[in-house]
Design an enzyme around this catalytic site. Structure first.
Site, PDB file in Angstrom:
ATOM      1  N   GLU A 427      11.515   0.328  20.219  1.00 52.87           N
ATOM      2  CA  GLU A 427      11.874  -0.794  21.077  1.00 52.87           C
ATOM      3  C   GLU A 427      10.764  -1.016  22.115  1.00 52.87           C
ATOM      4  O   GLU A 427      10.411  -0.113  22.858  1.00 52.87           O
ATOM      5  CB  GLU A 427      13.196  -0.430  21.784  1.00 52.87           C
ATOM      6  CG  GLU A 427      13.574  -1.308  22.934  1.00 52.87           C
ATOM      7  CD  GLU A 427      14.782  -0.726  23.696  1.00 52.87           C
ATOM      8  OE1 GLU A 427      15.273   0.362  23.346  1.00 52.87           O
ATOM      9  OE2 GLU A 427      15.206  -1.392  24.651  1.00 52.87           O
ATOM     10  N   ASP A 500      15.684   3.091  23.759  1.00 50.94           N
ATOM     11  CA  ASP A 500      16.079   3.709  25.022  1.00 50.94           C
ATOM     12  C   ASP A 500      17.542   4.141  24.952  1.00 50.94           C
ATOM     13  O   ASP A 500      18.310   3.608  24.162  1.00 50.94           O
ATOM     14  CB  ASP A 500      15.928   2.697  26.181  1.00 50.94           C
ATOM     15  CG  ASP A 500      14.467   2.538  26.565  1.00 50.94           C
ATOM     16  OD1 ASP A 500      13.665   3.438  26.223  1.00 50.94           O
ATOM     17  OD2 ASP A 500      14.137   1.522  27.198  1.00 50.94           O
ATOM     18  N   ASP A 502      19.699   3.506  27.148  1.00 51.47           N
ATOM     19  CA  ASP A 502      20.546   2.648  27.990  1.00 51.47           C
ATOM     20  C   ASP A 502      21.306   1.616  27.150  1.00 51.47           C
ATOM     21  O   ASP A 502      21.231   1.623  25.929  1.00 51.47           O
ATOM     22  CB  ASP A 502      19.687   1.971  29.072  1.00 51.47           C
ATOM     23  CG  ASP A 502      18.590   1.119  28.434  1.00 51.47           C
ATOM     24  OD1 ASP A 502      18.603   0.959  27.185  1.00 51.47           O
ATOM     25  OD2 ASP A 502      17.727   0.626  29.180  1.00 51.47           O
ATOM     26  N   ASP A 504      20.898  -1.605  26.740  1.00 50.48           N
ATOM     27  CA  ASP A 504      20.036  -2.466  25.928  1.00 50.48           C
ATOM     28  C   ASP A 504      19.590  -1.754  24.656  1.00 50.48           C
ATOM     29  O   ASP A 504      19.561  -2.342  23.579  1.00 50.48           O
ATOM     30  CB  ASP A 504      18.788  -2.857  26.724  1.00 50.48           C
ATOM     31  CG  ASP A 504      18.983  -4.184  27.427  1.00 50.48           C
ATOM     32  OD1 ASP A 504      20.086  -4.757  27.272  1.00 50.48           O
ATOM     33  OD2 ASP A 504      18.040  -4.630  28.111  1.00 50.48           O
TER      34      ASP A 504
END
Ligand code: 1YM
Length: 634
Positions: A427, A500, A502, A504
């Site tokens: 990403e 990641d 998180d 997102d």
């Protein structure tokens, strides 16, 4: 009879179950989570057979506090009368003898029989404790066993209320055999729901008593397969309200099919053989597909919806389809990576001709539904033709220029030994840069993806393949998609998604898994797809860094380090430098990875179509139910 005191005939019985304990994998597939859950299915299948025989209607399944499982049905009750040859109660023979022979094998109706279909004796051989209680003809009979050996003779332990009959089995899996012994509520629940969809009218009450709060779910569907398809489509906008349904018989083969098209661009066809989910498809699914393509084309041509020479491909005809095909047959042969692909060659033709006649009849009788389906398929055809024109244009451009045709963003690896190679799909450009710096250039290729990945639930194949990130990924993998998919062209052995930790990152991971599940499910089935697990915390103690991957591990590690150490939290891949990323997430000797199974992908896909699909009410319900969960766990 006691354990110390068994006679010659019991020894042969023991020899049979001894084989099961020596090689459990041969009987239940494996001794991991899969095999453990299989024990439950094996017992439940007996109860389902009773329902199919027309006797029972409710099955109660409970995971007990101490980890054992109880299955109780209201069938005829396992036979208890003396076996003519063994002169022991039939119950004892059924539970202690492998493939209880003689009259017990003539269960003509019994087709639920499982993938391994080995019977309750295998469950008893692999259980520390098992107790069978049978209510029959006014009495309650009971016998207990340990690793398949009776603890005592069968006894009458009470009177059964008038008219009550059934079988109750409680077993505790042997932790010397299984690598894990804790049952998963969701895995079992999914299977029981499926069982009830496939057996209209059967009710399963499933309870988990282990936690502080008792969980319970009831599955009961009067509508059978049609209701199954509606349930699968609950998050989609359907283009005809009532699913197409038919059931046909040909000799010993019964095929039951339900089909419903939605505005989605994807295809979701689930196959079952003798109630076993054939995840890899097979000849029954192939037969249905070929019938669909033919009937839709013929109808379109006959009614002038398709112009002369215009022909729908299978992919066109199946865009937006949700279907379930359940067949019952004798001697199914299972093949494939996970032995969930039906191999019997003759079934393709049998299903094809049954489905061709049933679907042609349906189209003739329901012209408005037929027309909506043809509209959908011709739209797919037009999109495909437009995409091909665009692709040809690109191809011509490539032919003029130089280069391999691989995406410019791909940092390829140098090794040509495919079995050693890996593609990291990363990403963001910045994490991509770090990964490029940290990787092993010989075996690890990096493909950075910028921004959000297109949601394939909401776009057709042409548009999806037209998106830069998706076409980069597909090109880098090399296999193509849909009908032109070829696994032999796969350019890397492992495809590893690295995002990641998180929200997102979770989102992008779910989008990528959905894409792979929809367009290249074969790669998931063959075990090529992985998700990288990045550490959550770094602990600095002295000049040494320690990485941990969860809050729980952090607690443990801190205890190990005597409570000292400076803790920092990794928020994203970008916070790590090349070396840290290599050490924690990419070094094959140290990294953690999760191999993605079809079940993981199905879950990602379901969550996804729920969150991103068109239906609003179920989305709201999902968000409400999951509001307390920080992230969707993949
Ligand atoms: C919780 C598990 O095993 N129920 C069960 C098993 C059997 C019967 C009824 C049964 C079958 C038949 C006749 C028949 C079994 N029978 C056999 C065997 N529940 C559970 N309920 N009467 C009762 O098939 O003709 C094996 S299991 F061998 F007798 F057929």
């Amino acid at each position: 009879m006691t354990n110390e005191n068994y006679s010659a005939k019991d020894i042969t019985v023991l020899e049979g179950l001894e084989a099961v304990r020596k090689r459990p994998g041969m009987y239940i597939g494996s001794t991991d989570k899969y095999g453990l859950h299989h024990l439950v299915y094996e017992v439940v299948d007996n109860s389902v057979d009773e329902h199919m025989a027309g006797v029972g209607s409710i099955i109660k399944i409970t995971i007990n506090k101490e980890g054992s499982v109880t299955v109780e049905d209201d069938g005829r009750g396992m036979p208890v009368d003396p076996h003519p040859v063994y002169k022991r109660p039939a119950m004892e023979i059924i539970v202690t003898k492998l493939h209880a022979g003689g009259k017990f094998d003539n269960k003509a109706y019994a087709v639920s029989g499982g993938l391994h279909g080995v019977g309750i004796s295998v469950v008893s051989a692999l259980s520390k404790d098992m107790t069978v209680d049978v209510k029959k003809e006014g009495k309650i009979y009971s016998q207990s066993y340990g690793i398949g050996i009776p603890k005592a003779d069968m006894k009458v332990i009470g009177t059964a209320p008038k008219g009550e009959h059934g079988t109750k089995v409680t077993f505790l899996p042997d932790n010397d055999i299984f690598t894990v012994v804790d049952f998963d509520f969701k895995t079992l629940g999914t299977r029981f729901r499926e069982t009830c969809f496939l057996n209209a009218g059967l009710k399963i009450i499933f309870t988990d008593e282990r936690g502080d709060k008792v969980k319970s779910e009831t599955y009961h569907y009067a509508g059978g397969l049609s209701e199954f398809v509606s349930w699968l489509n609950k998050t989609r906008k359907v283009i005809h309200t009532k699913p197409i349904y038919f059931k046909r018989e040909d000799g010993n083969t019964i095929a039951e099919v339900a089909i419903q098209y939605s505005e989605s661009y994807n295809e979701n066809i689930q196959g079952f053989v003798n109630t076993i989910n054939t995840i890899e498809g097979g000849t029954h699914v192939a037969g249905l597909k070929s019938a669909l393509t033919r009937v839709i084309n013929d109808y379109g041509t006959k009614k002038g919806i398709l112009k002369k020479g215009q022909k729908l491909t299978g992919d066109d005809a199946r865009e937006g389809i949700t279907a379930v095909i359940s067949i019952k047959m004798q001697d199914p042969q299972f093949e494939g990576q996970t032995k969930t692909k039906l191999g019997n060659g003759d079934i393709k033709g049998t299903v094809d001709s049954m489905a061709t006649s049933a679907l042609s009849d349906f189209f003739e009788e329901n012209p408005s539904v037929a027309k909506s389906i043809l509209n959908k398929a011709t739209a797919a055809l037009k999109a495909r033709e437009a995409a091909k024109k665009a692709k040809d244009l690109v191809r011509r451009k490539n032919a003029l220029g130089v280069g391999s045709g691989l995406p410019g963003k791909l940092a390829d690896c140098s090794s040509r030994k495919k079995e050693l190679t890996e593609l990291y799909v990363v990403e963001g450009d910045s994490a991509g840069g770090t990964a490029k710096g940290g990787r092993d250039r010989e075996t690890q290729a990096i493909l950075p993806l910028r921004g959000k990945v297109l949601n394939v639930e909401k776009s057709n194949q042409a548009r999806a393949l037209g998106s830069e990130q998706i076409s980069n990924l597909i090109t880098a993998m090399g296999t193509g998609v849909g009908e032109s998919f070829d696994i032999a062209k796969l350019r890397y052995n492992k495809i590893i998604i690295m995002t990641d930790a998180d929200v997102d990152g979770q989102h992008i991971k779910a989008l990528l898994l959905t894409l792979l599940y929809r367009y290249t499910p074969q790669l998931i089935e063959a075990g090529h797809i992985f998700v990288a697990v990045a550490p959550f915390f770094k602990i600095k103690k002295g000049n040494k860094d320690h990485y941990v991957y969860s809050g729980e591990e952090l607690k443990k590690k801190m205890e190990e380090l005597g409570g000292k150490g400076e803790v920092s939290r990794f928020k994203g891949l970008g916070e790590m430098n090349d070396e840290q990323l290599w050490n924690t997430t990419m070094n094959p000797k140290k990294r953690r990875m999760k191999q993605i199974s079809i079940e993981d992908a199905v879950e990602a896909d379901e969550t996804f179509s729920l969150l991103m699909g068109d239906a609003v009410a179920p989305r709201r319900q999902f968000i409400e139910e999951n509001a307390d969960k920080a992230e969707v766990d993949l």
